[in-house]
Structures are given as C-alpha cells and as structure tokens.
Design a protein around this motif. Structure first.
Motif, short mmCIF file in Angstrom:
data_model
loop_
_atom_site.label_atom_id
_atom_site.label_comp_id
_atom_site.label_asym_id
_atom_site.label_seq_id
_atom_site.Cartn_x
_atom_site.Cartn_y
_atom_site.Cartn_z
N PHE A 379 15.67 -19.59 49.42
CA PHE A 379 15.83 -19.66 47.98
C PHE A 379 15.89 -18.23 47.44
O PHE A 379 15.15 -17.36 47.89
N TYR A 380 16.76 -18.02 46.47
CA TYR A 380 16.92 -16.67 45.93
C TYR A 380 17.05 -16.71 44.42
O TYR A 380 17.41 -17.73 43.83
N ALA A 381 16.74 -15.58 43.80
CA ALA A 381 16.89 -15.42 42.35
C ALA A 381 17.39 -14.02 42.08
O ALA A 381 17.02 -13.06 42.77
N VAL A 382 18.23 -13.89 41.06
CA VAL A 382 18.86 -12.61 40.72
C VAL A 382 18.54 -12.26 39.28
O VAL A 382 18.61 -13.12 38.39
N SER A 383 18.21 -11.01 39.04
CA SER A 383 17.97 -10.55 37.67
C SER A 383 19.28 -10.43 36.92
O SER A 383 20.36 -10.35 37.51
N ASP A 384 19.19 -10.40 35.60
CA ASP A 384 20.35 -10.00 34.81
C ASP A 384 20.63 -8.53 35.09
O ASP A 384 19.72 -7.76 35.41
N LYS A 428 17.98 -6.66 40.67
CA LYS A 428 16.86 -7.00 41.54
C LYS A 428 17.07 -8.42 42.05
O LYS A 428 17.34 -9.34 41.26
N VAL A 429 16.98 -8.59 43.35
CA VAL A 429 17.15 -9.91 43.96
C VAL A 429 15.91 -10.21 44.78
O VAL A 429 15.43 -9.36 45.53
N ARG A 430 15.39 -11.40 44.64
CA ARG A 430 14.24 -11.83 45.43
C ARG A 430 14.60 -13.09 46.20
O ARG A 430 15.40 -13.91 45.74
N GLU A 445 12.40 -8.52 48.58
CA GLU A 445 13.03 -7.98 47.37
C GLU A 445 14.10 -6.97 47.74
O GLU A 445 13.92 -6.15 48.64
N TYR A 446 15.21 -7.06 47.04
CA TYR A 446 16.32 -6.12 47.21
C TYR A 446 16.62 -5.49 45.86
O TYR A 446 16.69 -6.19 44.84
N ARG A 447 16.78 -4.17 45.86
CA ARG A 447 17.12 -3.45 44.64
C ARG A 447 18.36 -2.61 44.89
O ARG A 447 18.51 -2.04 45.95
N VAL A 448 19.19 -2.55 43.86
CA VAL A 448 20.37 -1.71 43.98
C VAL A 448 20.82 -1.26 42.60
O VAL A 448 20.68 -1.99 41.62
N ILE A 449 21.28 -0.03 42.54
CA ILE A 449 22.01 0.45 41.36
C ILE A 449 23.47 0.55 41.77
O ILE A 449 23.82 1.28 42.69
N ILE A 450 24.29 -0.25 41.09
CA ILE A 450 25.72 -0.24 41.37
C ILE A 450 26.37 0.70 40.37
O ILE A 450 26.32 0.48 39.16
N ASP A 451 26.96 1.72 40.89
CA ASP A 451 27.48 2.78 40.03
C ASP A 451 28.83 3.24 40.55
O ASP A 451 28.92 4.06 41.46
N GLU A 452 29.88 2.68 39.99
CA GLU A 452 31.22 3.11 40.35
C GLU A 452 31.62 4.39 39.62
O GLU A 452 32.66 4.97 39.92
N PHE A 453 30.81 4.81 38.66
CA PHE A 453 31.32 5.77 37.68
C PHE A 453 30.63 7.13 37.68
O PHE A 453 31.20 8.09 37.19
N ASN A 454 29.42 7.25 38.17
CA ASN A 454 28.67 8.50 38.05
C ASN A 454 28.67 9.26 39.37
O ASN A 454 28.27 8.72 40.41
N TYR A 455 29.10 10.52 39.29
CA TYR A 455 29.18 11.38 40.46
C TYR A 455 28.54 12.73 40.14
O TYR A 455 28.29 13.06 38.98
#
Length: 705
Positions: A379-384, A428-430, A445-455
């Motif tokens: 079972f999994y849940a995803v944050s907004d 955040k995904v649990r 728990e899995y955490r990620v920052i998805i950033d296509e734009f910042n370099y």
C-alpha cells in the motif's frame, strides 16, 4: 563492521562444516559476527549426547569443560569456541569464531540500562507473566535467519504458552550490535502422575500383557495370561479386567476402560497470526505430554500432562513445525499424535523504492516502482507536490511536516511523480507491506525534489562529474547553453566569471540567471546574445561586452531580441565598442530594467536601447551612453516607460530618448547631458508628432538648452 543474523549464521555454518558438518544446528549461541557484548554458550542437547567445550583454542576434552547448561563465555576480542559432541562411539567437533568489542555507550538512560543488563546476563529468562522490554530507540531482530530489524518494544507471550525454547535476539543502535539469548520457559507444570497398570499400549492399537501371576480379559473375552501382542480396534472403547492367577470366587477384579482413539485439534490465530492451541477431542480422561515442538531452539520444557497446550512466539518472529504429543488416559500411555502448525508474528521487510532517477534530486519526472517480499501486498500514499524555492536544504522542517494522502493498493504500475511548472517540486511517498498473516511492515519513505529547471554554474568547480547540480556545478557557459536550448526553462545560480563563446550564443528557450557570488558574463567583441521567441531574466549579474578595436568581424550589438523578453534586476550591463554599438537591439519584444545600470560606449555612435514595436521599461535604473553621437533610448512604436531613473549622455551630440510613434510615460527621472561643445536647441527627449506622451512629470534636466 556490522553483520546481520543471516550472515552470521552462514559464516558459523561454514566454520562448522569444515570442522564437522551438521553440528552447526546444535550451537544456538554464539554465532559468527562482531558483537558489543560477551556471548553465552547455548547448545541444543536434545539428542542426549555429552558435550565438551573450550574457548581458548585448546582441545575440548583434555583442556575444556563439560557442558551442563548455558554458560557465559568470559572472553573478549577474537574468540573461537570449540565444541565436541560425544554420543557413544560417535564424536563430532564443531567450531565458531566471532569477535567481541565491549561497548555500553548507548545513548539515553533506558538504552544504557538495557545494554548493561544484557552485558551482565546475556541469557534472559522469560517466564510466565513476564516481559522483555527493548527500548524503543533501539532496533531488534529475532533468530539468525535474516529477519528485518524492528523498533524496540515490549515482548510478551500468551499466558498459556507451553513452548520452551532458546531464541537469539540482536539489538542495534545503528552502529553497534548486542546479541543475547532469550530462554522461554514453558509455563506452569501440568499433572505429573502416570498410572501403573499390568499392560502396555503401543501405537494405540497394540496391547501387550505384562502382568506376572495375573490373568486378564478384554471386554467379554476369555480370561488369559497370554503375553503375545494383540491388535485392538480403537474406534470403540475396550474394557480390560484382571485378577490374580488363582482364579477363585471373591478374588478382587480390577479394570481399566480404554476409550476410543482421540483426535488432536489445532486452533490457530486468524491467518496464522498469534498463538496456536492444541486440544484433545475425545474422552475427558485423556491428557497429553509434549515430546517435541519442531521449533528451532526448542528444549525439553515442562514435565507434566495437559488437556491442551498453547504455542506462541514474540512479535517479530515466525515459527512452524510439527508438534508431537504423547497421549495418556488416566495416566496410562496410549500413543502419539502430531499436528503441523504455523505461527507468523513476523512482519515483512519494509518495501523498497526503485526510482527512475538516482539520488534526492531528479532532473525529470520520476517513475517510482515499489518492491516487496513475495506474497505480500503493498500500500502506498503520495503527498501533493510542494513547490520548493529555497534549494539550500533537503530536510527542512517544512518538508519534514509534509503529509501524504490516502493509501492505495500498489498494482505493479509505476507511481508517476511529474515535474512542476518552472519550479522545483518536492514529493514524499510512503509505503508499507502486509503479508498473508496480516502482519504489517514498517513504513518506508521516499523523498525527491524534481527539478528540471534549476542548475548551478561555478567557475571554480572541477570539470569532472559536472552535471549542473549543487554538488557538481557546471564550470563553463557552453554546458549551460546546451541545457537552455534543450528544454523549455532553465534557471542558473551563478558564481564567478564566465566567457561566452566567441561566435556568441543564440537562445531559443526561456532562462534565468541568479548571482550567488560575483556572477559575471563576458562576451568577446565578435559575439552577441541573440534571443528569438524566448525570455531571459537576470538578478545581480554583470554582463560585459569586451572592447573591439574595429577589426573585421566585431559585432555592433550586445543583445539582439526578436519576439523575446528580457528582465534585469540589480544588474550591471556594459558594452564598449570600437566604432558603433548598441546594447539592446529589439523588435517586437519586452525589455524591463529594475535597479540596473546600463553603460554603452562607442567611438562614433552609442545607443543603450534601440527598439521597434516593443515595450521598454526602466525603474530605479541608470542609463549612460558615451560617444560622438549618443542616445540612451531610440524607440519606434510600442510603449516606453521610465520611472525614478538617472539618464546621462556624454557626447558631441546626444539625447536621452528619441521617440517615434510611441506611447510614453516618464516620471521622477533626471537627464544629464555632458557635451564637448556648447550646443543649442538640443532637447533631452525628442518625439515626433505621432508620439503620445501619456505622462511627463517630476523630471529634471541638466546640460541641455
């Protein structure tokens, strides 16, 4: 160095295999590994053999000790325990090597007290009604077969537990491991009495007469003293009578009723979770005695006869086997019955996340798969998505507090985490797993920052491994240019000085530059920055066009805009040209300057902004043009707005602005003209008859006639 219980057991098995093979199963403790406490010696002696041991490397028989029960091996450092089993003429030697580095420096009072206790007593006795309390801040695992570590808790069993066994337990604080053994006592003793009768029952059906100078009769049969085995049909009851061989009237006659064969019922917990109870279905005179539990580490426990027996194990453990019971009727042995059982109190391991991108930062949308133990349901849940503007930290209080939504069943389809709209997004995904017994794993728990734009651009960064991340910034503008033109938006955090390509650069996508430390961009004389249907914004940066000496190939513009937009805040833009030069040459574009300085210099002609059908805005900025003929703004069509800005020309002939067919607003600004000769009839703002001056107030002029 840490070793899991599973690895320790494998290592111990290999050592024993060399020394003598199957004896590994007889050594419950110690096992191979690196432990922070001294270890007990616990052997499985259910085979009735004699055991001798040593832990000094000496021969167990000549220089060792006889094993008569668990004992502390009072040794630290590298230790090798040798065990010799002697069973009649058969001998077998076993050996286990391990290491002890004593350490009681667990943090917190509860942890230290617990560790000190198992240092003193590495064999913990669990009795009826007691508990083993493992502090919540430590983690534990039971057995040596690779079970997952769980948060510390209070371990207890069902009050009626009859299963007696040795159960290894390993606890850890994440750095050290302490191993001890729990001895589970099998509860209160049952009825001890066993009745003596002049016959035996073997395997339920075989009747053997053992009486001397006695005769017997079964049911309505003839009296006899025959000692040959007889078969009895145990589907019904039988009455055995006996008396003295002197068959005389009035002799006392004794009898015993053999009831019909009973059944052994097994009542398990729901889905095999929790205690298992064995009970007798049959005549109320039946009682049973546990001969073997079939569980690992089991020992001869209680002596006595019971109407029922309960097996249980601690949370975090799972056992299965076949229990063997001897049945008695009024204390007379009848035969054995067995039944298989399963007790599953062991949660599955935490699910594992398998992401399409490595690390905490991702440069594109993430596909997230979730792996778990076979047979378990996930079972999994995803944050907004949470917009992230400050990328200086990864575990801020704000991100820690982000909650997840409702849990859903994972169906082996990747969970998709999309990227944001020109902003970094945190997810955040649990997930947790449940097994067939209903045990629930710890939450992963899995955490990620998805950033296509910042370099990140850092002129002092090493070239090796440069990927534009904070940890591995780009160190050349060519790397940035590749990123800009392959996506729809890119933001760069810049440190240091960068030279643009000699041929200039064409920007066809949206980009932004933010100065982190002394951000400076230098373009050679032959180069220019061309924007077509794209945008560029900059904060706190310096842009310089190097001086050209009039050689062939020099460009007379710095920025060339076509259907583009530029925005500069707190920047400095400087262009030095050999003959003629313009900082910004724009068509159908938008130009915005806030708190920014523009300086253009040429030998013959210099212009700050030359635009056609564009919107040009300056707020709180400085505009300077230096040349024989100089102008800050040359605007044809579109909208021109100048507020609270300082404008200056240093020239022979010059104006602040030339407006043609333009709508203009100019307020709170100053005009300064420095001319090499005194001239007349030069206005700071020239406008044609088609220009509409919508607003023109609070402006000052100096040096103009």
């Amino acid at each position: 160095m840490k070793k899991t219980g599973k690895c320790s057991l494998i290592a111990a098995f290999l050592l024993v295999l060399v020394a003598g093979g199957a004896g590994a199963q007889r050594i419950i403790s110690p096992v191979a590994g690196v432990w922070a406490n001294r270890q007990p010696l616990v052997l499985d002696t259910s085979d009735g053999a004699e055991y001798f041991y040593s832990y000094s490397g000496a021969d167990p028989v000549t220089s060792g000790f006889a094993y008569d029960g668990p004992v502390l091996i009072d040794a630290a450092g590298a230790v090798t325990v040798r065990v010799l089993m002697v069973n009649g003429d058969y001998q077998e030697e076993m050996a286990v090597s391990y290491s002890v580095t004593e350490d009681v420096s667990a943090s917190g009072t509860a942890e230290r007290q617990f560790v000190e206790q198992i240092q003193r007593e590495p064999l913990v006795v669990y009795r009826y009604g007691s508990a083993v309390q493992i502090p919540e801040t430590l983690r534990y695992t039971l057995g040596d077969d690779g079970k997952p570590f769980l948060d510390g808790t209070t371990l207890s069993l069902a009050p009626a537990n009859r299963l007696s066994r040795y159960l290894p337990c390993t606890v850890t604080d994440g750095e050290r491991q302490w191993r001890f053994v729990i001895f589970v006592s099998g509860g209160e003793a049952g009825v001890l009495a066993k009745q003596n009768v002049p016959f035996e029952i073997n395997g339920w059906h075989e009747f053997v007469w053992k009486g001397d100078r006695l005769i017997y009769a079964i049911d309505d049969g003839m009296w006899s003293a025959d000692k040959m085995p007889q078969y009895l049909d145990r589907t019904r009851a039988h009455t055995v009578r006996w008396q003295s061989v002197s068959y005389e009237k009035g002799n006392p006659v004794q009898s015993f009723v053999l009831p019909s064969l009973p059944a052994l019922d097994v009542r398990a917990g729901a889905q095999d979770k929790g205690p298992v109870t064995f009970s007798i279905r049959g005549d109320s005179r039946y009682r049973m005695e546990l001969l073997s539990s079939g569980a690992s580490g089991s020992v001869a426990g209680n002596v006595g006869l019971f109407a029922q027996a309960t097996f249980d194990t601690f949370a975090g453990d799972a056992i299965d086997g076949t229990a063997l019971f001897a049945f008695y009727c009024d204390g007379v042995y009848q035969g054995n019955l067995s039944a298989a059982y399963v007790i599953d109190n062991q949660p599955p391991a935490k699910p594992r996340f398998v992401a399409s991108a490595d690390g905490y930062y991702a440069r594109a949308a993430v596909d997230l798969r979730i792996a778990a133990e076979a047979g378990s349901e996930v079972f999994y849940a995803v944050s907004d998505p949470v917009p992230v503007d400050d990328l200086t930290g990864s575990d801020t209080d704000v991100l820690d507090a982000v909650g997840v939504g409702s849990y859903h069943v994972y169906g082996n389809i990747p969970v998709q985490l999309p990227s944001g709209d020109e902003r970094a997004q945190f997810y955040k995904v649990r997930a947790y797993a449940t097994d067939r017994a209903g045990n629930t794993s710890e939450v992963a728990e899995y955490r990620v920052i998805i950033d296509e734009f910042n370099y990140y651009l850092d002129a002092s960064a090493p070239a090796r491994g440069a990927d534009g991340s904070r940890a591995h910034p780009f160190n050349s503008f060519a790397q940035a240019a590749e990123v800009i033109n392959r996506g729809r938006f890119a933001r760069f955090y810049v440190s240091g000085t960068f030279e643009l390509p000699a041929a200039g650069i064409e920007i066809a996508s949206n980009c932004a530059f933010v100065s982190v430390k002394d951000a400076r961009f230098i373009i050679p004389p032959s180069g220019s920055v061309v924007l077509r249907t794209a945008s560029l914004s900059a904060q706190g940066c310096v842009f310089e066009k190097a001086y050209d000496d009039g050689t062939v190939g020099a460009s007379n513009a710095f920025f060339e805009l076509e259907n583009a937009a530029v925005s500069f805040d707190g920047c400095e833009i400087v262009g030095v040209f050999g003959a003629n030069g313009t900082l910004f040459n724009a068509s159908s574009s938008v130009l915005d300057f806030t708190d920014t300085g523009l300086t253009v210099q040429g030998d013959m002609y210099a212009c700050g902004v030359s635009s056609t059908d564009s919107k040009v805005t300056g707020k709180g900025s400085r505009f300077t043009a230096v040349a024989q003929t100089a102008v800050n703004f040359s605007v044809q069509g579109g909208l021109f707005e100048l507020r609270s800005s300082e404008c200056k020309v240093v020239s022979h002939l010059g104006r602040i602005a030339e407006l043609t067919h333009t709508n203009a607003r100019i307020t709170g600004s100053s005009y300064v003209g420095e001319f090499d000769n005194k001239v007349s009839a030069i206005l700071p703002i020239w406008q044609d008859e088609k220009t509409l001056m919508i607003e023109n107030r609070d402006n000052t002029a100096a040096g103009f006639n």
